[in-house]
Design a protein around this motif. Structure first.
Motif, PDB file in Angstrom:
ATOM      1  N   GLY A   1       1.234  -1.416   0.364  1.00 24.20           N
ATOM      2  CA  GLY A   1       0.279   0.052   0.010  1.00 24.20           C
ATOM      3  C   GLY A   1       0.602   1.460  -0.069  1.00 24.20           C
ATOM      4  O   GLY A   1       0.581   2.302  -0.463  1.00 24.20           O
ATOM      5  N   THR A   2       2.110   0.304   0.528  1.00 25.50           N
ATOM      6  CA  THR A   2       2.853   2.012   0.802  1.00 25.50           C
ATOM      7  C   THR A   2       3.236   2.510  -0.887  1.00 25.50           C
ATOM      8  O   THR A   2       3.055   3.886  -0.793  1.00 25.50           O
ATOM      9  CB  THR A   2       3.950   2.627   1.239  1.00 25.50           C
ATOM     10  N   GLU A   3       3.579   1.887  -1.635  1.00 23.30           N
ATOM     11  CA  GLU A   3       4.246   2.841  -2.884  1.00 23.30           C
ATOM     12  C   GLU A   3       3.071   3.276  -3.741  1.00 23.30           C
ATOM     13  O   GLU A   3       3.248   4.184  -4.069  1.00 23.30           O
ATOM     14  CB  GLU A   3       4.623   1.161  -3.551  1.00 23.30           C
TER      15      GLU A   3
ATOM     16  N   SER B   1      -7.806   7.273  -1.250  1.00 25.68           N
ATOM     17  CA  SER B   1      -8.886   6.154   0.051  1.00 25.68           C
ATOM     18  C   SER B   1      -7.437   5.207   0.235  1.00 25.68           C
ATOM     19  O   SER B   1      -7.649   4.311  -0.792  1.00 25.68           O
ATOM     20  CB  SER B   1     -10.012   6.433  -0.851  1.00 25.68           C
ATOM     21  N   ASP B   2      -6.802   5.108   1.479  1.00 25.24           N
ATOM     22  CA  ASP B   2      -6.673   4.326   1.888  1.00 25.24           C
ATOM     23  C   ASP B   2      -7.622   3.347   2.458  1.00 25.24           C
ATOM     24  O   ASP B   2      -7.574   3.059   3.884  1.00 25.24           O
ATOM     25  CB  ASP B   2      -5.490   5.178   2.984  1.00 25.24           C
ATOM     26  N   GLU B   3      -7.545   2.107   2.112  1.00 22.05           N
ATOM     27  CA  GLU B   3      -8.384   0.915   2.453  1.00 22.05           C
ATOM     28  C   GLU B   3      -7.971  -0.156   2.850  1.00 22.05           C
ATOM     29  O   GLU B   3      -8.421  -1.521   2.831  1.00 22.05           O
ATOM     30  CB  GLU B   3      -9.687   0.805   1.427  1.00 22.05           C
ATOM     31  N   VAL B   4      -6.407  -0.372   3.405  1.00 17.75           N
ATOM     32  CA  VAL B   4      -5.467  -1.804   3.278  1.00 17.75           C
ATOM     33  C   VAL B   4      -6.033  -2.065   4.528  1.00 17.75           C
ATOM     34  O   VAL B   4      -6.185  -3.317   4.516  1.00 17.75           O
ATOM     35  CB  VAL B   4      -4.149  -0.910   3.944  1.00 17.75           C
ATOM     36  N   TYR B   5      -6.735  -1.868   5.064  1.00 15.69           N
ATOM     37  CA  TYR B   5      -7.753  -2.914   5.987  1.00 15.69           C
ATOM     38  C   TYR B   5      -8.501  -3.051   5.978  1.00 15.69           C
ATOM     39  O   TYR B   5     -10.132  -3.582   6.917  1.00 15.69           O
ATOM     40  CB  TYR B   5      -7.821  -2.235   7.813  1.00 15.69           C
ATOM     41  N   GLU B   6      -9.072  -2.848   4.604  1.00 11.94           N
ATOM     42  CA  GLU B   6     -10.746  -3.309   4.389  1.00 11.94           C
ATOM     43  C   GLU B   6     -11.743  -4.871   4.838  1.00 11.94           C
ATOM     44  O   GLU B   6     -12.643  -4.515   4.603  1.00 11.94           O
ATOM     45  CB  GLU B   6     -11.012  -2.891   2.641  1.00 11.94           C
TER      46      GLU B   6
ATOM     47  N   SER C   1      -5.513  -0.587  -1.985  1.00  9.59           N
ATOM     48  CA  SER C   1      -5.652  -1.717  -0.612  1.00  9.59           C
ATOM     49  C   SER C   1      -4.316  -2.485  -0.410  1.00  9.59           C
ATOM     50  O   SER C   1      -3.113  -2.067  -1.637  1.00  9.59           O
ATOM     51  CB  SER C   1      -6.662  -3.332  -1.195  1.00  9.59           C
ATOM     52  N   SER C   2      -4.414  -3.491   0.239  1.00  7.16           N
ATOM     53  CA  SER C   2      -2.276  -4.061   0.839  1.00  7.16           C
ATOM     54  C   SER C   2      -2.970  -6.113   0.820  1.00  7.16           C
ATOM     55  O   SER C   2      -3.653  -5.973   1.584  1.00  7.16           O
ATOM     56  CB  SER C   2      -2.365  -3.466   2.412  1.00  7.16           C
ATOM     57  N   PHE C   3      -2.050  -6.340   0.149  1.00 10.48           N
ATOM     58  CA  PHE C   3      -2.449  -7.761  -0.007  1.00 10.48           C
ATOM     59  C   PHE C   3      -1.595  -8.453   1.740  1.00 10.48           C
ATOM     60  O   PHE C   3      -1.894  -9.749   2.108  1.00 10.48           O
ATOM     61  CB  PHE C   3      -1.580  -8.830  -0.919  1.00 10.48           C
ATOM     62  N   GLY C   4      -0.627  -7.538   2.162  1.00  5.54           N
ATOM     63  CA  GLY C   4       0.561  -7.446   3.339  1.00  5.54           C
ATOM     64  C   GLY C   4      -0.734  -7.847   4.110  1.00  5.54           C
ATOM     65  O   GLY C   4      -0.270  -8.822   5.153  1.00  5.54           O
ATOM     66  N   LYS C   5      -1.751  -7.039   4.638  1.00  4.06           N
ATOM     67  CA  LYS C   5      -2.391  -7.165   5.642  1.00  4.06           C
ATOM     68  C   LYS C   5      -3.522  -7.976   5.173  1.00  4.06           C
ATOM     69  O   LYS C   5      -3.964  -9.061   6.080  1.00  4.06           O
ATOM     70  CB  LYS C   5      -3.385  -5.744   5.540  1.00  4.06           C
ATOM     71  N   THR C   6      -4.381  -8.463   4.141  1.00  2.00           N
ATOM     72  CA  THR C   6      -5.184  -9.653   4.056  1.00  2.00           C
ATOM     73  C   THR C   6      -4.734 -11.019   3.618  1.00  2.00           C
ATOM     74  O   THR C   6      -5.685 -11.573   4.928  1.00  2.00           O
ATOM     75  CB  THR C   6      -6.099  -8.978   2.428  1.00  2.00           C
TER      76      THR C   6
ATOM     77  N   TRP D   1       5.746  -9.334   2.720  1.00  2.00           N
ATOM     78  CA  TRP D   1       5.843  -9.204   0.592  1.00  2.00           C
ATOM     79  C   TRP D   1       5.960  -8.189   0.256  1.00  2.00           C
ATOM     80  O   TRP D   1       6.132  -8.299  -1.081  1.00  2.00           O
ATOM     81  CB  TRP D   1       4.693 -10.287   0.166  1.00  2.00           C
ATOM     82  N   LYS D   2       5.237  -7.126   1.147  1.00  2.00           N
ATOM     83  CA  LYS D   2       4.869  -6.156   0.122  1.00  2.00           C
ATOM     84  C   LYS D   2       4.048  -5.625  -0.882  1.00  2.00           C
ATOM     85  O   LYS D   2       4.413  -5.056  -2.072  1.00  2.00           O
ATOM     86  CB  LYS D   2       6.363  -5.207   0.485  1.00  2.00           C
ATOM     87  N   VAL D   3       2.656  -6.351  -1.388  1.00  2.00           N
ATOM     88  CA  VAL D   3       2.230  -6.355  -2.283  1.00  2.00           C
ATOM     89  C   VAL D   3       0.791  -5.279  -1.639  1.00  2.00           C
ATOM     90  O   VAL D   3       0.518  -6.486  -0.870  1.00  2.00           O
ATOM     91  CB  VAL D   3       2.137  -7.962  -3.090  1.00  2.00           C
TER      92      VAL D   3
HETATM   93  C1  LIG Z   1      -2.720   3.051   7.270  1.00  2.00           C
HETATM   94  C2  LIG Z   1      -2.115   2.290   5.937  1.00  2.00           C
HETATM   95  N1  LIG Z   1      -1.615   2.325   5.351  1.00  2.00           N
HETATM   96  C3  LIG Z   1      -0.995   1.672   4.606  1.00  2.00           C
HETATM   97  C4  LIG Z   1      -0.165   0.894   5.050  1.00  2.00           C
HETATM   98  C5  LIG Z   1       0.710   0.294   4.384  1.00  2.00           C
HETATM   99  O1  LIG Z   1       1.283  -0.939   3.701  1.00  2.00           O
HETATM  100  P1  LIG Z   1       1.852  -1.838   3.169  1.00  2.00           P
HETATM  101  O2  LIG Z   1       2.484  -2.741   4.250  1.00  2.00           O
HETATM  102  O3  LIG Z   1       1.591  -2.692   2.449  1.00  2.00           O
HETATM  103  O4  LIG Z   1       2.480  -0.905   1.861  1.00  2.00           O
HETATM  104  C6  LIG Z   1       0.347   0.458   6.391  1.00  2.00           C
HETATM  105  C7  LIG Z   1       0.551  -0.334   6.776  1.00  2.00           C
HETATM  106  O5  LIG Z   1       1.180  -0.802   8.698  1.00  2.00           O
HETATM  107  C8  LIG Z   1      -1.096   1.675   7.054  1.00  2.00           C
HETATM  108  O6  LIG Z   1      -1.404   1.727   8.285  1.00  2.00           O
END
Ligand SMILES: Cc1ncc(COP(=O)(O)O)c(C=O)c1O
Length: 386
Positions: free
Chosen positions: A98-100, A199-204, A230-235, A241-243
């Motif tokens: 999600g960071t990138e 919209s940062d929905e990484v915890y969707e 979104s973030s597969f790392g979280k899911t 893996w940072k995807v």
């Molecule tokens: C709100 C939020 N956005 C983005 C990220 C980054 O996600 P990723 O680890 O997939 O880069 C995090 C990770 O902790 C997060 O808490």
């Protein structure tokens, strides 16, 4: 001649609190509930699929925008969850976490002098990316103690220079989850502006007690102006893996990809291919995630209830806030250090997510942990009552 001493482009940025607290936890042998990562593995089948793709020769550059089968699977997920048809080839980009995606979206739209509205406490990667793009962060505080959005304040912060609004639900660090009313309000206040939404929905997939995740993808007028991350790392319990990925309309995705192709170009091929297969084979994984994490939240809250820490059970994410004012007068930064060193449990002070001064005595724990880890942390935290 030696090089000119470097003048920092990010003079206010130091090492992130997550690195600082994880390092301290390691030094002290503390149980690390600070940085947000699971202490359990990704699904075994997913690991097998990734390994299978490595062994079968999928080890060279993937296409810049993403492994086609993964982009298709993401588009399928967006259709199933939000009823929205998105083009797998033009509107989905796979990113290095999600960071990138956050970084590329910000670089794609923010120009020198632009204003970007952040709701704080805010995840720490947003503002440095805005500054690198030459923009200014305009921080609107969330309401205390619920961390709900004061939409009148957001509306009042919008000016002719507002280029982007960054929103985050489920919210890190508070665990607050938006309702449909929030989506309505966002739609209403943006209606007469040309601003974009990130919209940062990484915890969707981590929403509890029967709540539904309210995505901007569920609303036409918002989806048309939004980058959704979104973030597969979280899911998939695979933060290392940072995807991740970004869904945005074709014109926005085209600009996004101009940045992505020179930041990352392409994401690890066998991991993308493995996730693509897994998404099709095991959609139940993300559908069952709310129950999976709700059990962990409930377990951790039962343990916290045996301590003098005060809390409202988190509505989403894998974070739980706790108020320590009954235990200590220290600032949250000092308390988090003390807790790590003296009690052996590491947490994150919530004030580091804000620039507005706050006297709130609240720390954030991550409960994405095995039962045995949570139990051990609970035993140590009970010492606070003695
Ligand atoms: C709100 C939020 N956005 C983005 C990220 C980054 O996600 P990723 O680890 O997939 O880069 C995090 C990770 O902790 C997060 O808490």
């Amino acid at each position: 001649m030696t090089a000119t001493p470097i003048s920092s482009k990010l003079p206010r940025v130091g090492t992130t609190i997550f690195t600082v607290m994880s390092r301290l936890a390691n030094e002290c042998g503390a149980i690390n509930l600070s940085q947000g990562f699971p202490d359990f593995d990704p699904p075994a089948r997913l690991v097998d699929l990734v390994a299978m793709h490595m062994r079968s020769g999928h080890n060279q550059y993937a296409p810049m925008a993403g492994w086609p089968a993964l982009c298709e699977a993401i588009a399928g997920k967006v259709r199933d969850l939000h009823g929205r048809a998105v083009s797998a080839t033009e509107e989905v980009t796979v990113t290095s976490g999600g960071t990138e995606a956050l970084f590329c979206a910000i670089q794609a739209v923010v120009r020198p002098g632009d204003e970007v509205i952040l709701l704080e406490p805010a995840y720490d990667s947003y503002e440095p990316a805005v500054e690198l793009a030459g923009g200014f962060a305009v921080r609107v505080p969330l309401q205390s103690p619920s961390f709900s959005v004061d939409w009148d304040r957001v509306a009042a912060a919008i000016t002719s220079r507002t280029r982007l609004l960054i929103v985050n639900s489920p919210h890190n660090p508070s665990g607050a989850v938006w309702s449909r009313d929030d989506i309505d309000a966002l739609e209403r206040i943006l209606a007469r502006t040309g601003a974009f939404v990130l919209s940062d929905e990484v915890y969707e997939h981590m929403v509890f007690d029967g709540r539904a995740h309210a995505s901007v993808l569920g609303r036409d007028s918002l989806a048309a102006r939004s980058f959704v991350v979104s973030s597969f790392g979280k899911t998939y319990h695979a933060t290392g893996w940072k995807v991740g990925y970004c869904v945005a309309p074709a014109a926005l995705s085209a600009e996004f990809r101009k940045v992505h192709q020179f930041v990352q170009f392409a994401v690890a091929t066998p991991i993308q291919a493995g996730i693509a297969d897994y998404l099709v084979e095991c959609p139940a994984h993300h559908l069952e995630l709310p129950a999976f994490y709700q059990d962990k939240r409930d377990h951790f809250c039962r343990l916290l209830a045996q301590t003098p820490l005060r809390f409202e059970p988190s509505a989403g994410t894998y974070f739980q806030l706790a108020d320590f004012s009954a235990v200590s007068d220290l600032s949250d930064v000092d308390f988090a250090q003390w807790l790590t060193r003296q009690v052996g449990v590491a947490a994150i002070p919530v004030s580091v997510f804000s620039t507005h001064a706050s006297t709130a005595r609240v720390v954030r724990f991550c409960f994405a942990k095995n039962e045995s880890t949570l139990e051990a942390a609970g035993r140590r935290l009970r010492r606070l009552g003695r």
